[in-house]
Design an enzyme around this catalytic site. Structure first.
Site, PDB file in Angstrom:
ATOM      1  N   LEU A 295      53.145  44.772  42.274  1.00  0.00           N
ATOM      2  CA  LEU A 295      53.717  45.286  43.228  1.00  0.00           C
ATOM      3  C   LEU A 295      53.495  43.910  43.969  1.00  0.00           C
ATOM      4  O   LEU A 295      53.940  42.535  44.749  1.00  0.00           O
ATOM      5  CB  LEU A 295      53.416  46.098  44.104  1.00  0.00           C
ATOM      6  CG  LEU A 295      54.946  46.148  45.171  1.00  0.00           C
ATOM      7  CD1 LEU A 295      56.464  45.534  45.245  1.00  0.00           C
ATOM      8  CD2 LEU A 295      54.798  47.217  46.560  1.00  0.00           C
ATOM      9  N   GLU A 296      52.016  43.619  43.998  1.00  0.00           N
ATOM     10  CA  GLU A 296      51.503  42.869  44.633  1.00  0.00           C
ATOM     11  C   GLU A 296      51.341  41.519  43.596  1.00  0.00           C
ATOM     12  O   GLU A 296      51.068  40.015  44.640  1.00  0.00           O
ATOM     13  CB  GLU A 296      49.923  43.246  45.003  1.00  0.00           C
ATOM     14  CG  GLU A 296      48.750  43.108  44.138  1.00  0.00           C
ATOM     15  CD  GLU A 296      48.402  45.020  43.817  1.00  0.00           C
ATOM     16  OE1 GLU A 296      48.185  44.999  42.807  1.00  0.00           O
ATOM     17  OE2 GLU A 296      49.906  45.311  43.798  1.00  0.00           O
ATOM     18  N   GLU A 297      51.437  41.343  42.982  1.00  0.00           N
ATOM     19  CA  GLU A 297      51.862  39.975  41.605  1.00  0.00           C
ATOM     20  C   GLU A 297      53.086  39.480  41.743  1.00  0.00           C
ATOM     21  O   GLU A 297      53.124  38.513  41.124  1.00  0.00           O
ATOM     22  CB  GLU A 297      50.694  40.640  40.800  1.00  0.00           C
ATOM     23  CG  GLU A 297      49.485  40.515  41.296  1.00  0.00           C
ATOM     24  CD  GLU A 297      48.816  40.910  39.528  1.00  0.00           C
ATOM     25  OE1 GLU A 297      49.274  40.724  38.632  1.00  0.00           O
ATOM     26  OE2 GLU A 297      47.303  41.366  39.532  1.00  0.00           O
TER      27      GLU A 297
END
Length: 573
Positions: A295-297
């Site tokens: 998700l964070e990428e």
């Protein structure tokens, strides 16, 4: 992997030095490791101001201000520098417009354009400026972008505003950029499409646009996008996602009315390209395996997909410079010739068909990571089902004068009669005027018509719009009452055409205005019933009259009375 790529990107930015010796700016995303959400307006503009200040290749020109006072400039990147449309056109270079994030919540395109612009000024893309002039907006919707809202502050979905031009942002974009600079390629950046594709794309598909122009990006540009993303373990495909037609599951797209940017640009004889960035929950590696993206990428991958696609478009614009200018100039000349000779029928209706069966990454709950490569029909070919002969032009009575400023905004030449004339013409009679839906402050309307031959007695004050213009395809779309996006659709004839009641009861209700029918005498009731029947069956002459033969008319070209621009609001600083 993402950390290594980010480090490399920042290092390259530091090493890329413009002629002035200054270091090129770093984007807000790079400073925040692509993990702080979309770039706010202030740091976004700071990037562009810094790029402009440190490089003679960049110039910024004001277009308008938003309702909340945010500046909307046009950035021009060229080598050598050009600051006027005339110099750009005389250069012979391909002119490319990058117009990201017209929907404020669709955020990654504005990030991608920054990185591409920086590489044009002081990175690996600078050689492309030998053949390409790039026009860019930081984002089309500054007010909506700040709060991640689809619409602008006035509530307009501006990607549905390209015909009516009610938002000051799109009015400025059309009148000052599209009309003046006449870009060969328009890139309209959005968020859409489906994973596991890193980017999806679409050209102008509406069959009313020039056929060669429509085919060009599919044959010569989109293959370069696919190759570019595949080189970095991604895949790209046509916008947008799963679509079922006649019970058969396949892949397809949304509607293609010219109120949308990349369709409108096709009707004005430029290559319109829609780029849509999916959610990037997954990606496809070179070996064909599908892997999830943390998700964070995901935002980084969304931006990277936009960078790769935009770069591929610019590379095509450079390598195919002569071919692209030939196809856009050719489309304009073909439109003029069609209006002169009456060739090339006008498309009134069209339907969606499959262009064939192709391998597509489809959602599949039984497959690893939820996607599998399937051979499915791709519903992306819009085929004409009904046409009409192209007229030499359209007559408008003086009652339609209010439309003239809009036509001038679309760079359509309008003429006015200074003497009387008798003109054989085809007149549309509306047998039914329907109110279909409410959208953006308008009750969208459509009509059913019958056509008849008449001799029109035009007098001083009437208007003449010839179709032998480079925007002839746009003219016929606007003036033919049976297209799906015309002057009737958007209410420009509401003061002339009355909506047809759907029943006698509805007609009576309109006449009674809240009174009871029983309060009238039997004779009055009978008269009202008769009038209601007449209202349902009445024929109304549509004030857009077709002239089929090239006429010799006593007319003079209309020019704006003054330089007032109706949708621009500047503050005094």
């Amino acid at each position: 992997m993402i950390r290594r790529l980010l480090t490399t990107s920042v290092a390259l930015a530091a090493l890329a030095v413009p002629a002035s010796g200054q270091t090129l700016p770093t984007t807000w995303q790079e400073l925040n490791d692509f993990k702080a959400g979309p770039t706010p307006y202030e740091p976004l503009m700071e990037f562009w101001y810094e790029l402009d200040a440190m490089s003679e290749l960049v110039s910024m020109q004001p277009l308008t201000e938003t309702l909340l006072g945010r500046e909307l400039p046009l950035i021009v990147i060229s080598e050598p520098a050009v600051t006027t449309p005339q110099d750009a056109l005389r250069s012979g270079k391909t002119i490319v417009l990058l117009a990201p994030s017209v929907h404020g919540g669709e955020i990654s395109p504005k990030e991608s354009v920054q990185m591409v612009a920086r590489d044009l000024v002081g990175g690996d893309l600078r050689p492309l400026l030998e053949d390409v002039i790039v026009l860019a907006l930081p984002l089309v919707n500054p007010d909506g972008g700040e709060v991640r809202r689809r619409t602008n502050e006035a509530g307009y979905d501006m990607n549905r505003d390209y015909l009516k031009l009610e938002s000051q942002e799109i009015q400025a974009l059309v009148t000052q950029v599209l009309n003046e600079w006449t870009p060969d390629i328009h890139v309209d950046g959005h968020h859409g499409g489906s994973s596991p594709y890193v980017i999806t794309y679409q050209g102008t598909l509406n069959p009313a646009a020039d056929a060669e122009l429509r085919a060009y990006p599919y044959d010569h540009i989109f293959p370069m996008i696919r190759a570019a993303v595949e080189a970095e373990d991604y895949v790209a495909f046509d916008y947008s996602g799963v679509r079922t037609e006649n019970g058969v599951r396949g892949w397809g797209s949304t509607s293609v009315e010219p109120r949308k940017h990349h369709v409108y640009t096709g009707l004005t004889n430029s290559i319109g390209i829609l780029l849509e960035t999916p959610s990037n929950t997954h990606r496809v590696m070179r070996d064909g395996t599908v892997v999830p993206i943390p998700l964070e990428e995901r935002y980084y991958h969304q931006i990277r997909g936009g960078v790769l696609a935009t770069t591929a478009i610019l590379q095509a614009a450079s390598e195919q410079r002569e071919a692209i200018r030939a196809v856009t100039n050719g489309a304009r000349q073909r439109a003029i010739a069609a209006g002169t000779t009456g060739s090339d029928p006008v498309v009134l209706d069209y339907e969606l068909q499959s262009r064939g069966t192709e391998p597509v990454w489809m959602p599949d709950e039984d497959a690893p990571e939820g996607y599998s490569l399937q051979n499915v029909p791709v519903y992306l070919e819009w085929v004409p089902t009904r046409t009409t002969d192209r007229p030499a032009g359209y007559l408008l009575p003086p009652a339609m004068a209010a439309i003239v400023p809009l036509l001038l905004d679309h760079d359509i030449a309008v003429y006015r009669f200074f003497d009387e004339a008798s003109i054989p013409a085809e007149v549309y009679q509306a047998t039914s005027v329907r109110r279909d839906s409410y959208f953006q402050g308008h009750y969208l309307q459509s009509v059913e018509v019958e056509k008849e031959q008449q001799t029109i007695e035009a007098v001083e004050g009437w208007f003449w719009i010839p179709t032998a213009q480079s925007r002839g395809n746009l003219i016929t779309y606007l003036f033919e009452p049976e297209t799906d996006d015309n002057l009737i659709t958007w209410g420009w004839t509401d003061h002339i055409l009355q909506v047809t009641p759907q029943s006698v009861e509805e007609a009576l209700s309109d006449m009674l205005e809240g009174a009871e029918l029983s309060s009238f005498t039997e004779q009055q009731q009978a008269g009202m019933q008769q009038r209601a029947q007449q209202m349902m069956s009445r024929r109304q002459q549509i004030p857009m009259i077709r002239v089929m033969e090239q006429p010799d008319l006593p007319v003079m070209r209309v020019a704006p009375f003054n330089g007032y621009e109706r949708n621009r609001f500047y503050r005094v600083r």
